[in-house]
Design an enzyme around this catalytic site. Structure first.
Site, PDB file in Angstrom:
ATOM      1  N   GLU A  27       0.809  -1.224   0.000  1.00  0.00           N
ATOM      2  CA  GLU A  27       0.000   0.000   0.000  1.00  0.00           C
ATOM      3  C   GLU A  27       0.842   1.274   0.000  1.00  0.00           C
ATOM      4  O   GLU A  27       0.815   2.059   0.970  1.00  0.00           O
ATOM      5  CB  GLU A  27      -0.956   0.017   1.196  1.00  0.00           C
ATOM      6  N   GLU A  82      -5.093  -8.617   1.467  1.00  0.00           N
ATOM      7  CA  GLU A  82      -5.671  -8.235   2.768  1.00  0.00           C
ATOM      8  C   GLU A  82      -7.161  -8.014   2.591  1.00  0.00           C
ATOM      9  O   GLU A  82      -7.596  -7.356   1.633  1.00  0.00           O
ATOM     10  CB  GLU A  82      -5.093  -6.911   3.308  1.00  0.00           C
TER      11      GLU A  82
HETATM   12  C1  FCB Z   1      -4.158  -1.817   5.704  1.00  0.00           C
HETATM   13  C2  FCB Z   1      -2.758  -2.121   6.180  1.00  0.00           C
HETATM   14  C3  FCB Z   1      -2.703  -3.129   7.298  1.00  0.00           C
HETATM   15  C4  FCB Z   1      -3.831  -2.955   8.290  1.00  0.00           C
HETATM   16  C5  FCB Z   1      -5.158  -2.860   7.585  1.00  0.00           C
HETATM   17  C6  FCB Z   1      -6.334  -2.712   8.512  1.00  0.00           C
HETATM   18  O1  FCB Z   1      -4.191  -0.571   5.114  1.00  0.00           O
HETATM   19  O2  FCB Z   1      -1.969  -2.578   5.109  1.00  0.00           O
HETATM   20  O3  FCB Z   1      -1.428  -3.047   7.889  1.00  0.00           O
HETATM   21  O4  FCB Z   1      -3.576  -1.855   9.081  1.00  0.00           O
HETATM   22  O5  FCB Z   1      -5.142  -1.785   6.691  1.00  0.00           O
END
Ligand code: FCB
Length: 485
Positions: free
Chosen positions: A177, A382
């Protein structure tokens, strides 16, 4: 069409996925490891930031976190018990290269070496991310991501880790990210290093992408040819609040800064003209040098997608009007040249982060990437939810909303696969409750509960359910066994 509720209760959710689909869970170094001064590690920008009063909820820091550095064997055993096919973790740069002189710390490398071996012994494939936001503080002291040299330093670090672990790690990610690192770190300042300068944010953005491109080359030079090198983005599912041109133009601009400012350079070797125009009042982009876009667009083998909630925007906000975009309270917007944009909540239930639950956004993001990069394998790296779950008197953690969230998003992934998207895997965020950046320990994303005082781990109901989904899948095609060379 099946509904999320049907899928949440469907016993064969796992079996419905294509053969070879990777079932995983994810974490990141600073969020779980603790042991911040062990084995030669030096501070990162998140140590500095979390120790600065007022930056993190309740003054929480990652000093101990989930104590994973000491408990990694127990955590790997948990993963094996859940039947995870893969585990996505990040390496702490300042454990590997702890000082400006560039020397390599063997004890830092040895930790990840032991972790990778433990994972392989447990039948869990390691998926390694080189940068999950914890820039060494000594590099920040030299300008951090606003200093072009940081990209070169990143490539040097990537080579060191690649040389050491490339024989066993098949899945590599350069950056996690970069939008957050650039814009939350340098424009709204809610993340380390806490800068609030939109020009710095755009400079950092470019240098992060350059670092990615240089690291791709560095990794290719040292990894066996069959390794997969990827970039993990958090593409936004941007929606205009209405068809009003003010709203659709706000959506165009936010899409430019959230998505096209990454996808165009990485996939096509150019920055979007409208973004350059929109941000001309902020920067002249003179930090882009000849050859940079060729480096940034070096081919990758996969794209990682992190998704939580959609982004709904409207135009025409008055100056100073609240602009809560869901990324943390700040008087400064993370979105350069978007002072008139309002961020609205999508309808529907919300998680403890106040993020609306909307699996269609994940479907939309996957289908967009499928359309923009046909043939490029995608991974959901994620996805998950924070809820205020707590153990009952018997110690059981019932978290039906997290389970429903994951099930509904898996159903969206399945729909995208059915519509042709090449999604190869899914990683729950997160394996463990952990240090949730500016929210500290107040937000729990884990499918495994961590009692931060004792370090004790407890499987939440969602973890047991996820294990049953994985078992249904693995029982069918028996995939996911990592291979040793
Ligand atoms: C993302 C991050 C991760 C975590 C989630 C909730 O943006 O990559 O580390 O904090 O959000």
């Amino acid at each position: 069409m099946r509904t999320a509720t049907d899928d949440a209760t469907s016993p064969d959710l796992g079996a419905d996925f294509p053969p070879g689909f990777v079932w995983g869970a994810a974490t990141a170094a600073y969020q779980i490891e603790g042991a911040v001064a062990a084995d030669g590690r030096t501070p990162s920008i998140w140590d500095t930031f979390s120790h600065t009063p007022g930056r993190v909820h309740d003054g929480d820091t990652g000093d101990t976190a989930a104590d994973h550095y000491a408990r990694y064997r127990e955590d790997v055993a948990l993963m094996a018990g859940l039947g995870l096919g893969a585990y996505r973790f990040s390496v702490a740069w300042s454990r590997i290269v702890p000082a400006a002189d560039g020397r390599v710390e063997p004890r830092g490398l040895a930790f990840y070496d032991r972790l990778v071996d433990a994972l392989l012994d447990a039948g869990v494939a390691p998926a390694l991310t080189l940068y999950h936001w914890d820039l060494p503080q000594y590099l920040q002291d030299a300008g951090g991501w606003t200093n072009r040299d940081t990209a070169t330093r990143f490539a040097d670090y990537a080579r060191v880790v690649g040389e050491r672990l490339g024989d066993r790690v098949r899945l590599w990610t350069t950056l996690n990210e970069p939008w957050c690192a650039a814009f939350l770190g340098h424009a709204s300042g809610v993340h380390a290093p806490g800068v609030t300068d939109p020009a710095a944010a755009l400079t950092a953005h470019h240098h992060l992408l350059l670092a990615h491109g240089e690291a791709v080359a560095a990794l290719r030079a040292v990894l066996p040819a069959d390794r997969s090198v990827s970039l993990v983005l958090n593409p936004a599912a941007v929606r205009a609040a209405s068809a009003d041109p003010l709203d659709t133009d706000a959506a165009r601009r936010v899409d430019g800064l959230a998505n096209r400012i990454f996808l165009d350079p990485v996939l096509r070797g150019r920055y979007p003209e409208d973004v350059l125009r929109d941000t001309a009042s902020v920067t002249d982009w003179s930090f882009v040098r000849d050859g940079d876009l060729a480096a940034i667009s070096r081919p990758i083998d996969a794209m990682g997608v992190n998704y939580y909630t959609p982004t709904v925007v409207a135009g025409g906000a008055a100056p100073g009007e609240a602009r809560n975009d869901g990324h943390g309270a700040s008087a400064f917007s993370p979105w350069p040249a978007c002072e008139d944009v309002r961020f609205l909540h999508a309808p529907g239930p919300r998680t403890a982060m106040d993020w609306p639950v909307d699996p269609d956004g994940l479907y939309d993001v996957l289908m967009r990437l499928h359309a923009e990069a046909p043939g490029l394998p995608l991974m959901v790296t994620e996805n998950g939810a924070a809820y205020e779950d707590a153990p009952d008197p018997d110690g059981r953690v019932a978290d039906p909303r997290r389970q429903a969230y994951i099930a509904a998003h898996l159903a969206a992934v399945r729909r995208a696969i059915g519509a042709g998207a090449e999604v190869r895997g899914y990683f729950v965020w997160s394996l463990l409750d952990n240090f949730e950046w500016a929210y500290g320990y107040a937000k729990r994303f884990g499918i495994v509960r961590v009692d931060f005082a004792s370090g004790r781990r407890t499987l939440k109901d969602s973890a047991r359910w996820y294990a049953s989904v994985i078992a249904a899948h693995r029982g069918r095609d028996g995939i996911g066994e990592p291979q040793r060379d």
